[in-house]
Design a protein around this motif. Sequence first.
Motif, short mmCIF file in Angstrom:
data_model
loop_
_atom_site.label_atom_id
_atom_site.label_comp_id
_atom_site.label_asym_id
_atom_site.label_seq_id
_atom_site.Cartn_x
_atom_site.Cartn_y
_atom_site.Cartn_z
N PRO A 1 97.18 118.64 134.09
CA PRO A 1 96.77 120.02 135.12
C PRO A 1 95.67 120.43 134.44
N ALA A 2 94.81 119.77 133.27
CA ALA A 2 93.76 120.59 132.84
C ALA A 2 92.57 119.42 133.78
N MET A 3 93.19 118.37 134.20
CA MET A 3 92.03 117.36 134.66
C MET A 3 92.14 117.76 136.49
N MET A 4 93.37 118.35 136.05
CA MET A 4 93.49 118.75 137.57
C MET A 4 92.05 120.09 138.34
N LEU A 5 92.27 120.52 137.23
CA LEU A 5 91.49 121.95 137.17
C LEU A 5 90.54 121.68 137.38
N VAL A 6 89.40 120.80 136.91
CA VAL A 6 87.96 120.73 136.88
C VAL A 6 87.73 119.34 138.14
N GLY A 7 89.10 119.49 139.06
CA GLY A 7 88.73 118.53 139.88
C GLY A 7 88.86 116.77 139.80
N ILE A 8 89.57 116.48 139.05
CA ILE A 8 89.89 115.30 138.97
C ILE A 8 90.91 114.88 139.84
N PRO A 9 90.95 113.55 140.60
CA PRO A 9 92.08 113.27 141.45
C PRO A 9 93.37 112.76 140.51
N ILE A 10 94.82 113.05 140.81
CA ILE A 10 95.78 113.09 140.12
C ILE A 10 95.86 111.41 139.77
N GLN A 11 95.45 110.76 140.54
CA GLN A 11 95.28 108.79 139.92
C GLN A 11 94.86 109.08 138.93
N THR A 12 93.25 109.41 139.31
CA THR A 12 92.11 109.34 138.02
C THR A 12 92.96 110.04 136.96
N GLY A 13 93.52 110.79 137.58
CA GLY A 13 93.36 112.04 136.13
C GLY A 13 94.97 110.78 134.91
N ILE A 14 95.44 109.96 135.36
CA ILE A 14 96.38 109.56 134.91
C ILE A 14 95.90 108.58 134.08
N ALA A 15 95.07 107.67 134.89
CA ALA A 15 94.66 106.47 134.43
C ALA A 15 93.51 106.72 133.42
N THR A 16 93.24 107.98 133.43
CA THR A 16 91.75 108.46 132.20
C THR A 16 92.97 108.81 131.37
N ASN A 17 94.15 109.82 131.68
CA ASN A 17 95.29 109.80 130.32
C ASN A 17 95.64 108.70 129.02
N LYS A 18 96.22 107.34 130.41
CA LYS A 18 96.54 106.48 129.90
C LYS A 18 94.93 105.92 128.64
N PHE A 19 94.00 105.64 128.66
CA PHE A 19 93.18 104.58 128.10
C PHE A 19 92.79 105.80 127.60
N SER A 20 92.23 107.36 127.34
CA SER A 20 92.16 107.73 126.15
C SER A 20 93.46 108.12 125.23
N SER A 21 94.46 108.38 125.41
CA SER A 21 96.13 108.42 124.50
C SER A 21 96.24 107.10 124.10
N GLY A 22 96.09 105.68 124.64
CA GLY A 22 95.66 104.12 124.05
C GLY A 22 94.82 103.77 123.10
N ILE A 23 93.83 104.97 123.16
CA ILE A 23 92.74 104.73 122.23
C ILE A 23 92.64 105.73 120.82
N ALA A 24 93.17 106.91 121.02
CA ALA A 24 93.74 107.60 120.22
C ALA A 24 94.83 107.05 119.16
N ALA A 25 95.50 106.31 119.71
CA ALA A 25 96.63 106.22 119.33
C ALA A 25 96.05 105.01 118.37
N LEU A 26 95.24 104.22 118.53
CA LEU A 26 94.36 102.89 118.05
C LEU A 26 94.19 103.52 116.83
N SER A 27 93.29 104.60 117.13
CA SER A 27 92.40 105.08 115.66
C SER A 27 93.09 105.40 114.48
N SER A 28 94.74 106.30 115.41
CA SER A 28 95.96 106.48 114.47
C SER A 28 96.12 105.47 113.62
N ILE A 29 96.11 103.97 114.24
CA ILE A 29 96.97 102.90 113.91
C ILE A 29 95.86 102.71 112.59
#
Length: 264
Positions: free
Chosen positions: A49-77
């Motif tokens: 929802p936050a990415m959509m509020l700043v004007g990022i399309p939903i498809q780009t938002g989902i792809a961005t979310n997967k990348f950022s979540s994966g990188i964050a999880a890798l840093s956690s590992i």
Amino acid sequence: MKKSFIFIVTVAIAIGLFYTKLSLTLVGIGVIAAFIGTLAGGAGLITIPAMMLVGIPIQTGIATNKFSSGIAALSSIFYLLYHKELRLAAIMKYVAVAIAGGVCGALLTVSISEKAMNIIACMLLIFALFITLKNKEWTISSEENDTKHSNKLWQPFLIAVYDGGFGPGSSTFSILHFLRYHYSYIKAVQLTRVLIFGSCTGAFLVFYQTGFIQWQYAIAMAIGSIIGSQLGLLILPKIPIKAAKILLIIIITLLLIQVAIKII
């Protein structure tokens, strides 16, 4: 440990300062979402929802979310391996299963409508809320049987499929899954980071081919997500079991409301 963490955070923030105002906003969104998502799941309540509020399309938002979540999880590992909270050999099976699940989930989104996925998510969240309320006690120390649980890898696979294709509540489902097998809350959160890394990696491999990823957004979100997930892991051991359960119930309820609104 604290000095190295402060250094990592400082470098991450310094890199973030080179981005535009929009990207700095995404860094902040990533911090908050990853912090909450690490402890109880539900990061998607904030990020999409936050990415959509700043004007990022939903498809780009989902792809961005997967990348950022994966990188964050890798840093956690890396954090958990460095502090010997997890063993590499013990988590490789989860990573492999989750990557396969993430790929399958991302591919399934092509053939399943968003409304159908919302209905599935709603039913799963109701079940998750029931399980959370039903369990009167959570373990403080792990009593897991790794051999027995290894035979139940189809469940982490399905969670990874769901996360790769849709995602609302996937971290919460994963935490509850490990709690069912008598892992402590802390260990359940740690293993969930492993599953999320795998599922997001698999999904990203698919979404990257679609061309929806925009790196200026993805990197900014990843920086914030790394900071948020590291903060979450630092605070994790200090959270009382009762507070963790209440947080999970709140997240599940909010996710239910969000999904129900989409269905209506």
